[in-house]
Scaffold this motif. Structure first.
Motif: not given
Lengths: 101, 290
Positions: A12-13, B34, B38-39, B41, B143, B145, B235
């Motif tokens: 994610e980062q 958004r 995310a994809e 990253r 959404r 994660d 994602l």
């Protein structure tokens, strides 16, 4: 002191990227200490605290299960989750949050 | 001819409908951005993971690992279906459902028992009568994660390792652009090695230290790869949903605009004819008085 490039990534980062002097990670098979010009290594890391020493001072990261790849004076930590924390006490709290999931 | 007041009421409802579709389009555009970020990253992460995978999966032990070797005979299969929780996104869910239903019909004979797990309520509602439902992962579709991907990935990998299932497949919409998503079904387990990583140069063991020893490391690694592929699919599913909704709402907005034009014209005609009618009455009334 000689330095090497460290990148800490999660899906994610980018958590950290920079030159460091040493890295201590909680490996699955025991604690791992990495200095510059380490031999190529691929290790599984368990949930724990990562100590990073830089010229400017120490940094701590609470990390979830991850893989550490060291190759050609660069290290990449590919973590499920990682956050920078102020000290070991904060790291413990961050862990509890990870366990609670 | 209907009174022009009726057209006015219709035009007012078109205006409020346009506000809704326009807003939904803008919200979806933001969510799409958004999801795409995310994809990106996640792709960077998977790229690094792929470099590493080249070293691990080239080991001979990897080719013989139970997560890689196809099982024979194949008894039980699991299909994970990703879809959206909500509708109003064009053919996004319907295309996937049709594709998955066809796959289920074709492949059912191969399995002693075929079950499905769902992430996203739309596909669940459409397919629950066609296939036995194993479980539903709720609240991740819009959404996702990485934690959600880990939860699903560990769950199915454990079930596979416990031999509850001999094959695990994943159905989702591959994201090409906001306009185009393509339903696909991929095998998740046993891990198809050719898609997992490009083989590294021969003799990697000589170069690399492995910790822990190779067999254990390979297992951890393959588990991680399953979670990463799920994450990527989740994602793409989310990005596709928002992209499809954005496109659908865009065309809904332009449809409303066309209707508004047509009704404005009709209303003006109606108003004009009522004015003309009144004038004729007044004039003919005046003529009669002469």
């Amino acid at each position: 002191m000689a330095t090497f490039h460290l990148t800490i990534l999660t899906p994610e980062q980018v958590v950290f990227e920079g030159d460091v002097e040493s890295l201590t990670a909680p490996g699955v098979a025991g604690c791992l200490g990495i200095l510059a010009h380490h031999t190529p290594l691929l290790a599984a890391v368990r949930r724990g605290v990562l100590h990073v020493r830089r010229e400017e001072g120490r940094k701590y990261f609470a990390v979830d299960e991850s893989f550490l790849h060291v190759n050609g004076n660069a290290a990449v930590l590919l973590a499920d989750a990682a956050v920078e924390v102020a000290d070991e006490h904060a790291a413990r709290q961050a862990h509890e949050a990870m366990v609670r999931g | 001819m209907a009174s022009y007041r009726i057209y006015n009421a219709r035009l007012a409802s078109l205006r409020s409908m346009r506000r809704v579709t326009k807003t939904m389009k803008m919200v979806s555009a933001t969510k799409l951005r958004r999801a795409q970020a995310a994809e990106e990253r996640a792709t960077r992460f998977s790229g690094r993971m792929g470099d590493v995978a080249g070293h691990v999966l080239a080991l001979p032990e990897a080719r013989a690992h139970e997560f890689v070797l196809p099982r024979a005979p194949v008894r039980n299969g699991l299909l994970i279906v990703l879809s959206a929780d909500k509708g109003l996104c064009g053919g996004f869910n319907a295309n996937l459902v049709r594709f998955a239903a066809q796959w289920i019909e074709e492949q059912r004979a191969r399995f002693h028992k075929l079950r499905a797990a769902f992430c996203g309520r739309r596909a669940l509602a459409a397919l629950r009568d066609r296939v036995e439902v194993r479980n539903v992962y709720d609240g991740v579709a819009a959404r996702p994660d990485f934690r959600a991907a880990l939860r699903i990935g560990r769950d199915v990998t454990d079930a596979f390792a416990a031999r509850q299932y001999d094959e695990v497949h994943l159905a989702y919409n591959r994201f090409h652009s906001a306009m185009s998503q393509e339903p696909v079904i991929e095998r998740l387990l046993p891990v198809p090695l050719d898609t997992a990583a490009a083989p590294a140069a021969p003799g990697p063991r000589a170069e690399h230290l492995f910790e822990p020893e190779a067999p254990r490391l390979i297992e951890l690694f393959l588990r991680q790869l399953v979670c990463l592929r799920l994450h990527s699919a989740l994602l793409q599913n989310a990005a596709g949903e928002h992209g499809a909704r954005m496109t659908a709402m865009d065309s809904a907005t332009s449809n409303v605009d066309n209707l508004t034009l047509r009704y404005t014209k009709l209303r003006n005609q109606a108003r004009q004819s009522s004015i003309t009618g009144e004038l004729i009455e007044i004039i003919s009334g005046a003529e009669a008085l002469k």
